[in-house]
Design an enzyme around this catalytic site. Structure first.
Site, PDB file in Angstrom:
ATOM      1  N   ASP A   1     -11.551   1.909   3.546  1.00  0.00           N
ATOM      2  CA  ASP A   1     -11.782   0.466   3.430  1.00  0.00           C
ATOM      3  C   ASP A   1     -13.279   0.162   3.316  1.00  0.00           C
ATOM      4  O   ASP A   1     -13.672  -0.960   3.002  1.00  0.00           O
ATOM      5  CB  ASP A   1     -11.250  -0.246   4.691  1.00  0.00           C
ATOM      6  CG  ASP A   1      -9.921  -0.947   4.442  1.00  0.00           C
ATOM      7  OD1 ASP A   1      -9.645  -1.261   3.275  1.00  0.00           O
ATOM      8  OD2 ASP A   1      -9.189  -1.189   5.419  1.00  0.00           O
TER       9      ASP A   1
ATOM     10  N   GLN B   1      -4.871  -1.857   9.427  1.00  0.00           N
ATOM     11  CA  GLN B   1      -4.645  -3.180   8.832  1.00  0.00           C
ATOM     12  C   GLN B   1      -5.173  -4.275   9.757  1.00  0.00           C
ATOM     13  O   GLN B   1      -4.810  -4.337  10.925  1.00  0.00           O
ATOM     14  CB  GLN B   1      -3.135  -3.373   8.575  1.00  0.00           C
ATOM     15  CG  GLN B   1      -2.791  -4.647   7.852  1.00  0.00           C
ATOM     16  CD  GLN B   1      -3.357  -4.707   6.432  1.00  0.00           C
ATOM     17  OE1 GLN B   1      -3.236  -3.771   5.655  1.00  0.00           O
ATOM     18  NE2 GLN B   1      -4.003  -5.813   6.099  1.00  0.00           N
TER      19      GLN B   1
ATOM     20  N   LYS C   1       0.839  -1.201   0.000  1.00  0.00           N
ATOM     21  CA  LYS C   1       0.000   0.000   0.000  1.00  0.00           C
ATOM     22  C   LYS C   1       0.878   1.258   0.000  1.00  0.00           C
ATOM     23  O   LYS C   1       0.591   2.235  -0.690  1.00  0.00           O
ATOM     24  CB  LYS C   1      -0.953  -0.028   1.205  1.00  0.00           C
ATOM     25  CG  LYS C   1      -2.043  -1.065   1.039  1.00  0.00           C
ATOM     26  CD  LYS C   1      -2.767  -1.436   2.301  1.00  0.00           C
ATOM     27  CE  LYS C   1      -3.677  -2.650   2.032  1.00  0.00           C
ATOM     28  NZ  LYS C   1      -4.321  -3.185   3.233  1.00  0.00           N
TER      29      LYS C   1
END
Ligand code: NDP
Length: 272
Positions: free
Chosen positions: A111, A88, A44
């Site tokens: 997300d 994460q 990322k």
């Protein structure tokens, strides 16, 4: 590669908005030393650099408390340089993931895991789409696969992949079946699929015997074998003999997930 093309487009758009003083910013938080998480975070970060985003990484120790993590998220919620916040997953067991995700303001939830964003996806009027399902939809679109009236079977009902995937397919007028660990006659159900999405987290579980001749097979799984090889949830060598189209692992869905995250970050920056 589709993911590369998306990133190239984002790079161009970013250069344009930078000239107007907007620099999309993504904050990535990782807690602990999970090697798979580490490798996702690195990818990322690399994508941010390539596109020209501002990125900030917070690598926190395993023993970080839920309160400390929530305090950091709250700080980033107020930070004008940051448009997207990504925590994460998975988090260490002593931290309640849901509580942390709910702390991210929906406008920075790139997300699309916050309940407000999940609800919008259900209704079909959304700002962000969850990265993996949206990446899959992009692959389907690129391959010019018409979903209308098709029977799509998903193995897996996680909040991250299976459930939102079902909604996106439904929005495209597919007939959707979701399978899980309690599904009876899994193989027979899968054999009915025109499009089979496999997000089960079990290395190479789905072989040719689950697949109808000519079906589209999308392998979401990412599993590291003891010999170090990276494989999907589909046994590629067996499945490709019957599938009409199939996504590989590595490659396939993984890079699309990151490309969608980058797209969501730009959307968040532009909305601000
Ligand atoms: P989860 O573990 O959250 O969900 C797995 C699902 O599979 C559950 O719904 C479970 O059923 C079901 N399942 C497990 N075993 C069986 C079985 N024997 N038969 C039928 N169903 C079964 O996983 P995720 O959705 O988070 O991830 C799935 C896979 O995708 C993993 O390999 C993960 O690494 C990968 N992944 C890849 C991404 C990418 O970018 N390519 C992004 C996210 C995930 P039940 O609900 O009943 O327990």
């Amino acid at each position: 590669m589709v993911s590369q093309r998306i990133k190239d487009q984002l790079k161009e758009e970013t250069a344009k908005i930078k000239a107007q003083g907007i620099i999309p910013g993504l904050a990535v938080i990782i807690v602990g030393n999970n090697p798979a998480s580490r490798s996702y975070v690195n990818s990322k970060k690399k994508a941010c650099e390539l596109i020209g985003y501002y990125s900030r990484e917070y690598a926190l120790p395993e023993e970080t408390t839920e309160e400390e993590l929530k305090a950091l998220v709250q700080e980033l919620n107020q930070d004008d340089q940051i448009h997207g916040i990504l925590v994460q997953l998975p988090l260490p067991k002593h931290i309640n993931e849901e509580m942390v995700i709910n702390t991210i303001i929906p406008e920075k939830d790139v997300d699309a895991f916050h309940p407000a964003n999940v609800g919008k996806i259900m209704i079909g009027n959304f700002d962000f789409l969850p990265c993996t399902p949206a990446g899959i939809m992009e692959l389907i679109k690129e391959s010019e696969i018409d979903l209308e009236g098709k029977h799509c079977v998903i193995i897996g009902r996680s909040n991250i992949v299976g459930k939102p995937m079902s909604m996106l397919l439904l929005h495209k007028n597919a007939t959707v079946t979701i399978c899980h660990s309690k599904t009876k006659n899994l193989k027979e159900v899968c054999k009915e699929a025109d499009v089979l999405v496999v997000a089960v987290g079990r290395p190479q579980m789905v072989d040719a015997s689950y697949i109808k001749e000519g079906a589209v097979v999308i392998d979401v799984g990412i599993n590291r074998l003891s010999d170090g090889r990276l494989v999907g949830d589909v046994d590629f060598d067996s499945a490709e003999k019957v599938a009409g189209a199939i996504t590989p692992v590595p490659g396939g869905v993984g890079p699309m997930t990151i490309a969608t995250l980058m797209k969501n970050t730009l959307t968040a920056a532009l909305k601000k």
